[in-house]
Motif scaffolding. Sequence first.
Motif, short mmCIF file in Angstrom:
data_model
loop_
_atom_site.label_atom_id
_atom_site.label_comp_id
_atom_site.label_asym_id
_atom_site.label_seq_id
_atom_site.Cartn_x
_atom_site.Cartn_y
_atom_site.Cartn_z
N ALA A 250 -29.92 -12.54 70.30
CA ALA A 250 -30.62 -11.30 69.95
C ALA A 250 -29.71 -10.30 69.27
CB ALA A 250 -31.23 -10.69 71.21
N HIS A 251 -28.45 -10.26 69.67
CA HIS A 251 -27.55 -9.23 69.15
C HIS A 251 -26.91 -9.69 67.84
CE1 HIS A 251 -24.34 -6.25 68.97
NE2 HIS A 251 -25.03 -5.56 69.86
N PRO A 252 -26.85 -8.82 66.84
CA PRO A 252 -26.23 -9.22 65.56
C PRO A 252 -24.79 -9.74 65.73
CG PRO A 252 -27.45 -7.19 65.26
CD PRO A 252 -27.47 -7.48 66.74
N TYR A 253 -24.05 -9.23 66.70
CA TYR A 253 -22.68 -9.73 66.91
C TYR A 253 -22.70 -11.18 67.39
CZ TYR A 253 -17.90 -10.00 68.75
OH TYR A 253 -16.61 -10.37 69.00
N GLY A 287 -21.99 6.18 68.14
CA GLY A 287 -23.20 5.37 68.13
C GLY A 287 -22.90 3.98 68.66
N CYS A 288 -23.53 2.99 68.02
CA CYS A 288 -23.24 1.60 68.40
C CYS A 288 -21.84 1.24 67.89
CB CYS A 288 -24.28 0.67 67.78
SG CYS A 288 -23.87 -1.08 68.00
N ALA A 289 -20.98 0.77 68.78
CA ALA A 289 -19.59 0.49 68.39
C ALA A 289 -19.48 -0.62 67.35
CB ALA A 289 -18.78 0.12 69.64
N PHE A 290 -20.56 -1.40 67.20
CA PHE A 290 -20.53 -2.51 66.25
C PHE A 290 -20.99 -2.09 64.86
CE2 PHE A 290 -22.51 -6.62 64.70
CZ PHE A 290 -21.29 -7.27 64.47
N HIS A 291 -21.48 -0.83 64.70
CA HIS A 291 -22.19 -0.49 63.45
C HIS A 291 -21.34 -0.62 62.18
CE1 HIS A 291 -20.81 3.87 63.52
NE2 HIS A 291 -20.80 3.63 62.23
N PRO A 292 -20.00 -0.33 62.21
CA PRO A 292 -19.27 -0.49 60.94
C PRO A 292 -19.23 -1.93 60.42
CG PRO A 292 -18.03 0.86 62.50
CD PRO A 292 -19.14 0.21 63.26
N ARG A 293 -19.50 -2.90 61.28
CA ARG A 293 -19.42 -4.30 60.88
C ARG A 293 -20.79 -4.97 60.84
NH1 ARG A 293 -15.48 -7.16 64.91
NH2 ARG A 293 -15.01 -8.50 63.13
N CYS A 294 -21.81 -4.23 61.24
CA CYS A 294 -23.13 -4.86 61.42
C CYS A 294 -23.88 -4.93 60.09
CB CYS A 294 -23.94 -4.05 62.44
SG CYS A 294 -25.56 -4.76 62.77
N ALA A 295 -24.41 -6.11 59.78
CA ALA A 295 -25.10 -6.31 58.50
C ALA A 295 -26.48 -5.67 58.47
CB ALA A 295 -25.23 -7.82 58.23
N ALA A 300 -29.96 5.20 62.91
CA ALA A 300 -29.84 5.51 64.34
C ALA A 300 -28.63 4.85 64.98
CB ALA A 300 -31.11 5.06 65.06
N CYS A 301 -28.08 3.83 64.31
CA CYS A 301 -26.95 3.10 64.90
C CYS A 301 -25.65 3.88 64.78
CB CYS A 301 -26.75 1.76 64.19
SG CYS A 301 -28.21 0.72 64.16
N ARG A 302 -25.61 4.89 63.90
CA ARG A 302 -24.34 5.52 63.53
C ARG A 302 -24.03 6.79 64.30
NH1 ARG A 302 -26.66 3.53 58.68
NH2 ARG A 302 -25.46 1.74 57.94
N ARG A 319 -27.90 -5.38 73.92
CA ARG A 319 -27.68 -3.95 73.68
C ARG A 319 -27.75 -3.70 72.17
NH1 ARG A 319 -24.67 -0.32 76.94
NH2 ARG A 319 -24.00 -1.97 78.35
N CYS A 320 -28.97 -3.38 71.66
CA CYS A 320 -29.14 -3.17 70.22
C CYS A 320 -30.42 -2.38 69.99
CB CYS A 320 -29.20 -4.52 69.50
SG CYS A 320 -29.60 -4.40 67.75
N HIS A 321 -30.38 -1.47 68.99
CA HIS A 321 -31.57 -0.67 68.69
C HIS A 321 -32.70 -1.50 68.10
CE1 HIS A 321 -29.96 3.19 69.68
NE2 HIS A 321 -29.01 3.16 68.77
N LEU A 322 -32.38 -2.62 67.50
CA LEU A 322 -33.39 -3.36 66.73
C LEU A 322 -34.00 -4.54 67.49
CD1 LEU A 322 -31.84 -3.46 63.14
CD2 LEU A 322 -33.22 -1.70 64.23
N LEU A 323 -33.88 -4.54 68.79
CA LEU A 323 -34.34 -5.72 69.52
C LEU A 323 -35.85 -5.91 69.40
CD1 LEU A 323 -32.17 -5.55 72.73
CD2 LEU A 323 -31.90 -7.00 70.73
#
Length: 329
Positions: A250-253, A287-295, A300-302, A319-323
């Motif tokens: 589910a999570h982009p990472y 925001g989401c700690a993964f956002h600088p690398r997330c495609a 809202a993630c930033r 843990r993701c806004h787009l679930l």
Amino acid sequence: MTDTKVPPPVLRVTDLQVHYAVRQGLQNRTLKAVDGVSLSLRPGECLGLVGESGCGKSSLAQAIMGITTPTSGRVEIDGVTADPGQRIGGLARARAIQMVFQDPYSSLNPRMTIRQTLSAPLHLHKLCPTGDVEDRIRALLGRVGLEPDAADRYPHAFSGGQRQRLCIARALVVEPRILVCDEPVSALDVSIRAQIINLLLRLKDELGLALLMISHDLGVVEHMSDRIAVMYLGRFVEEGRWDQVLSQPAHPYTRALLASVPGMQKTGAGRLRMTGEAPSALRPPPGCAFHPRCAVAVGACRSGEGPGIAQLAQGHQARCHLLDEKVTA
Ligand code: SF4
């Protein structure tokens, strides 16, 4: 199958935090190596913990072992709880939980024979009469696939794979309930990794061990784990049964990690890539700690506190806004 037959967890970690005060130039900063992690582990179960270098996996393992002092949170091992902020110590805990480290070359004392290495914990914990020590050592060496005469030799006489077998034997000599394996095959030749993984799996089943298997390689934990937790900058970003995480990530990472391992893209969804290196835990992004690398990051993630944990199915959370939306690259 009813829950009444499921044994209670032998390891329970609740909201664990490991923070370090770091001086950077004129500023005091806090490095949040582990930032609110909870997990549980039952006898005979393997939890695979994956993430890139520096994500906090080893800090979490060391806090569970009592090697480092948690800042807050609770670690309960076999029903015994360590107070928040205190190191976990004592012989009883040292017996209940043991660790296998990444480097089998530096994990064994080069000046001690294998017999001395394996008999020392037996004497320390008074686990058997002196006359039975030799039989215990021979049986243990056989269990990890080594000949009895290995007891007479020094560590330098063994190959890397044999040394890791010896490290596993040393961990098992006190009959622990939990085995924490921190990258146990990453320093080994590719040709013998599968042998060590199969050995750990066999021991887990034979002894009812609870295994916490830490690796940066999803391909390693895929073969071992009942459940998988994915860690990024000190937090779990996804956790679930192995089939949930690998087939329905589910999570982009998680999806980017899966896409980076050849042959592991089991989901029908498109591949997701991530860019750049993981940021420093000293300066996590807002925001989401993964956002600088997330495609697929959105506005809202930033900013803000970042997404909370959301339940996707029984035992599967992320843990993701787009679930709630279809995450497409
Ligand atoms: Fe990507 Fe946003 Fe989800 Fe973080 S919350 S993983 S940045 S989509």
